[in-house]
Design a protein around this motif. Structure first.
Motif, PDB file in Angstrom:
ATOM      1  N   HIS A 195       0.832  -1.200   0.000  1.00 33.08           N
ATOM      2  CA  HIS A 195       0.000   0.000   0.000  1.00 33.08           C
ATOM      3  C   HIS A 195       0.869   1.254   0.000  1.00 33.08           C
ATOM      4  CE1 HIS A 195      -2.721   3.071   1.905  1.00 33.08           C
ATOM      5  NE2 HIS A 195      -3.577   2.529   1.056  1.00 33.08           N
ATOM      6  N   GLU A 196       1.968   1.215   0.716  1.00 34.47           N
ATOM      7  CA  GLU A 196       2.879   2.359   0.752  1.00 34.47           C
ATOM      8  C   GLU A 196       3.531   2.627  -0.604  1.00 34.47           C
ATOM      9  OE1 GLU A 196       5.628   1.501   3.831  1.00 34.47           O
ATOM     10  OE2 GLU A 196       4.175   1.803   5.458  1.00 34.47           O
ATOM     11  N   LEU A 197       3.546   1.622  -1.473  1.00 34.49           N
ATOM     12  CA  LEU A 197       4.093   1.792  -2.812  1.00 34.49           C
ATOM     13  C   LEU A 197       3.035   2.252  -3.811  1.00 34.49           C
ATOM     14  CD1 LEU A 197       6.521  -1.252  -3.155  1.00 34.49           C
ATOM     15  CD2 LEU A 197       6.965   1.069  -2.338  1.00 34.49           C
ATOM     16  N   GLY A 198       1.815   2.496  -3.341  1.00 33.20           N
ATOM     17  CA  GLY A 198       0.797   3.064  -4.205  1.00 33.20           C
ATOM     18  C   GLY A 198      -0.318   2.125  -4.608  1.00 33.20           C
ATOM     19  N   PHE A 199      -0.315   0.876  -4.130  1.00 29.34           N
ATOM     20  CA  PHE A 199      -1.352  -0.081  -4.502  1.00 29.34           C
ATOM     21  C   PHE A 199      -2.542  -0.020  -3.545  1.00 29.34           C
ATOM     22  CE2 PHE A 199       2.610  -2.017  -6.000  1.00 29.34           C
ATOM     23  CZ  PHE A 199       2.275  -2.384  -7.306  1.00 29.34           C
ATOM     24  N   SER A 200      -3.745  -0.173  -4.094  1.00 27.88           N
ATOM     25  CA  SER A 200      -4.878  -0.611  -3.278  1.00 27.88           C
ATOM     26  C   SER A 200      -4.738  -2.122  -3.146  1.00 27.88           C
ATOM     27  CB  SER A 200      -6.209  -0.267  -3.953  1.00 27.88           C
ATOM     28  OG  SER A 200      -6.380   1.133  -4.040  1.00 27.88           O
ATOM     29  N   VAL A 201      -4.885  -2.657  -1.934  1.00 26.33           N
ATOM     30  CA  VAL A 201      -4.541  -4.058  -1.706  1.00 26.33           C
ATOM     31  C   VAL A 201      -5.726  -4.820  -1.123  1.00 26.33           C
ATOM     32  CG1 VAL A 201      -2.908  -5.659  -0.635  1.00 26.33           C
ATOM     33  CG2 VAL A 201      -2.162  -3.345  -1.240  1.00 26.33           C
ATOM     34  N   LEU A 202      -6.019  -5.958  -1.733  1.00 26.62           N
ATOM     35  CA  LEU A 202      -7.005  -6.898  -1.204  1.00 26.62           C
ATOM     36  C   LEU A 202      -6.281  -8.183  -0.824  1.00 26.62           C
ATOM     37  CD1 LEU A 202      -9.934  -7.978  -0.718  1.00 26.62           C
ATOM     38  CD2 LEU A 202      -9.859  -8.815  -3.089  1.00 26.62           C
TER      39      LEU A 202
END
Length: 286
Positions: free
Chosen positions: A106-113
């Motif tokens: 998430h810190e790298l820019g992804f929305s994460v599931l």
């Protein structure tokens, strides 16, 4: 999954079972030993999962001919066009234990599931198998497409989850990128790195987890990351899997990294590899 898919334990137990029962219960017992389903989590994971949103993914299982309800943790970006990532965890521990890895992405820019397969956490009860876990991962992948059809979708598989991710990526053909951490070529190859390789495991293993036969079907950029001090899965197996893959690809060996510590060990090396290989120029800090 500190004890996940322990090859020595698996080989010994399968040998004893076969001698005692003629292998009549080998498949179900392998599934218990390899996947180790349950509601176990690490304290650090439970803490890191605080603030993530619960999501529920319901679908009809073609294999079991019944309804399935998967529990997931969702950590979105504020930008609806941000890339999205499906995180597939390994054995023994539920998805909350993987919250630190999810937050790192998430810190790298992804929305994460991140999801729990059936039999894990709050998902539907049941005994996992390689095929059922693939079905669960596919349902979550389709859920992401429905929720954010405009976003590029990425896959991340850790440990045993790397085999599930490789299978999904090789079959769907629409992943923008794939990260495999602590990966291996097959369950048999893991066993063959141990003293227990003398047992006739090739005929006995029903859960093959044969990522090596699928990795060359992945058309997306592939990042394979391994810890140099990984005592659970030999870095040689991660390297061997990488060698079978198509370009573009990158192999990153984290010095001092263990099976569970790569997102915390030498994070800039990991971070830079993700951003460069996937051509993500700006990482979000939200």
């Amino acid at each position: 999954d500190r004890r996940a898919m322990n090859p020595a334990r698996l080989a010994f137990a399968v040998g004893v079972l076969c001698a005692a029962s003629g292998c009549a219960i080998v498949d179900s017992q392998q599934r218990h030993w390899i996947f180790q389903p349950g509601q176990r989590t690490w304290d650090v994971g439970a803490q890191a999962s605080q603030g993530m949103s619960d999501v529920w993914i319901e679908f009809a299982s073609e294999q079991e001919k019944q309804g399935v309800k998967l529990h997931g943790l969702w950590l979105p970006q504020t930008d609806v066009e941000a890339p999205v990532m499906l995180y597939l965890h390994g054995a023994r521990w539920d998805v909350r234990s993987s919250a630190p890895r999810m937050r790192a992405m998430h810190e790298l820019g992804f929305s994460v599931l991140g999801i729990d397969y059936r039999g894990f956490g709050r998902s539907s009860e049941g005994l996992p198998s390689e095929d059922l876990m693939h079905e669960d991962a596919l349902a979550a992948w389709q859920w992401l497409e429905q929720q954010q059809p405009q976003a590029r979708r990425y896959l991340y598989g850790h440990s045993l989850g790397s085999s599930i991710a490789a299978r999904l990526a090789g079959g769907s053909g629409n992943a923008a990128g794939v990260v495999l951490e602590g990966a291996f070529t097959s369950a048999l190859d893991v066993v063959n790195t141990t003293w227990w390789r003398w047992l006739p495991m090739e005929r006995l293993i029903t859960q093959r987890l044969d990522a090596a036969s699928r990795i060359d079907k992945i058309d997306a950029p592939l990042l394979v990351v391994h810890g140099a001090l990984d005592s659970m899965v030999s870095p040689d197996l991660g390297r061997a899997l990488y060698e079978r893959a198509k370009q573009p690809k990158r192999f990153v060996l984290i010095e001092g990294g263990l099976h569970h510590t790569l997102t915390a060990t030498n994070q800039p090396q990991y971070r830079n590899a993700v951003l460069e290989l996937f051509n993500l120029k700006v990482a979000s800090t939200r």
